[in-house]
Write a protein that holds these residues in place. Structure first.
Motif: not given
Length: 415
Positions: A319-342
């Motif tokens: 469940d953790l994996v699915a949440a973290f690689v979800d495209p929307i969650i990934s995009a939001k987290a990467n926006q905060q960190k300054g990186s690009t979504s995988p």
């Protein structure tokens, strides 16, 4: 506006309306992130895990604390983390030897993630033919972020630099205007990153891969290109101010944000600090890869999850994996960190000009190399860092001294 609304609705459906996990579990998450931008990104990931019905127990040791804790020792010593930040392939091999590897290859196919990771992400997430990593944040190590107001006051245009030599040639002009040309923190970590970024930029992928390899070729240190990279490190060390010694990377970035220095070369996680300070790309700061770079090192910040767990705990980890690689969650987290979504299918509304610079660099044919942590042993990496940090700190050392120290580090590691 309509796209933003749809994205918001999709996020709500994925998170707010997500069914609670059949069995709520507490997951121990080991990481080393502590800056404002890093914590903001982690909060996005933690919220996504909570929405799955699970709780997140933090086990955090900041990466700039000087503390080195072995993940394998934590696993074998009792009360191990369920998820842990590491890109080191050797750790995953050690876990496989203990029967604790978690192969995610089939799971990524099942949830439709594998085909949507950038190709280099799939490569960086794979160890010995198995996808065992959870890609979180995609970075270019050798990025240049500069303060546009300082550039204007100093009368220089970083976008006009076509080579590192042209960049360094502007140092006297920048100093004459009252600014530090290049901000670098006096830590082995920061000097080491500057060195491998310059090796990639100036020497290109072939020589880079001779050094940052499981079976390195020590003759690469004597090449003119690597010697040039060492000379560039010296040019940067000559501009270091006394207060830069032992200064963490984010504080170093903030000397650029506050207008004390013109630019900082490090990973594009620097952008998270600019955004956290309320700055706008293209208005307050500019970004580019190292001028004239032949290649850029790519970092895929990743987690692993522990295998060999009871069924309910394993389900929670997935469940953790699915949440973290979800495209929307990934995009939001990467926006905060300054990186690009995988994920190549991440919503474009979360990308900016600096993300495009990174994506263009990664898509350049034969223009991307792996961050050393994805390839070499910790001992070899530390040997390189120590040699280059000693060179950085001792202005009496010559390029020949640095080459000799790197060869000595090789002998101590492999002979």
């Amino acid at each position: 506006m309509r796209m933003k609304t749809l994205a918001t609705m999709a996020a709500a459906l994925l998170l707010g309306a997500a069914p609670i996990a059949a069995s709520a579990e507490e997951l121990i998450v080991y990481h080393g992130w502590s800056s404002k931008a890093e914590v903001a990104a982690l909060n996005i990931l933690q919220g996504a895990l909570n929405a799955k019905g699970h709780t997140w127990k933090d086990l955090a040791i900041p990466h700039n604390s000087g503390v080195n804790v072995s993940i394998v020792n934590m696993v074998t010593g009792g009360d191990p983390p369920n998820a842990f930040v590491t890109s080191d392939p050797h750790i995953f091999r050690d876990l496989a030897g203990l029967g604790l590897e978690r192969d995610l290859t089939d799971y990524y196919k099942e949830i439709g993630a594998a085909d949507n990771f950038f190709p280099i992400v799939r490569e960086l997430s794979t160890v010995d033919g198995k996808m065992v990593k959870v890609p979180l944040f995609l970075h270019i190590d050798g990025m240049v972020y500069w303060n546009m107001d300082v550039a204007k006051k100093a009368g220089v245009d970083p976008t006009a630099w076509k080579s590192v030599d042209e960049m360094i040639a502007d140092f006297p002009k920048i100093k004459a205007a009252g600014f530090v040309p290049a901000a670098v923190g006096g830590q082995a970590f920061q000097v080491g990153y500057l060195f491998h970024a310059m090796v990639a930029a100036l020497a290109g992928p072939d020589i880079y891969n001779r050094i940052y390899s499981e079976t390195p070729d020590p003759t690469a240190f004597d090449t003119p290109e690597v010697r040039k990279a060492i000379e560039v490190v010296r040019a940067f060390s000559n501009e270091a101010t006394p207060e830069s010694e032992n200064r963490p990377w984010n504080e170093t970035t903030n000397t650029v944000i506050s207008g004390q220095a013109l630019f900082h070369i490090m990973g594009d996680w620097m952008k998270g600090e600019w955004l956290a300070a309320g700055k706008v790309p293209g208005v307050d700061f500019g970004c580019e890869v190292i001028p004239g770079a032949l290649a850029v090192p790519v970092t895929s910040d990743a987690m692993g999850i522990l295998g060999g767990q009871p069924a309910e705990k394993d389900k929670a980890e997935l469940d953790l994996v699915a949440a973290f690689v979800d495209p929307i969650i990934s995009a939001k987290a990467n926006q905060q960190k300054g990186s690009t979504s995988p994920r190549s299918d991440a919503p474009t509304e979360f990308r900016d000009a600096c993300n495009q610079v990174a994506m263009d660099a990664m898509n350049k044919p034969n223009g991307a190399v792996k961050n050393p942590f994805n390839v070499i042993t910790g001992d070899w990496n530390n040997g390189i860092w120590t040699a280059m940090y000693n060179f950085w700190s001792d202005k009496n050392q010559t390029t020949d001294d640095a080459v000799a120290a790197l060869k000595d580090a090789y002998d101590q590691t492999f002979n």
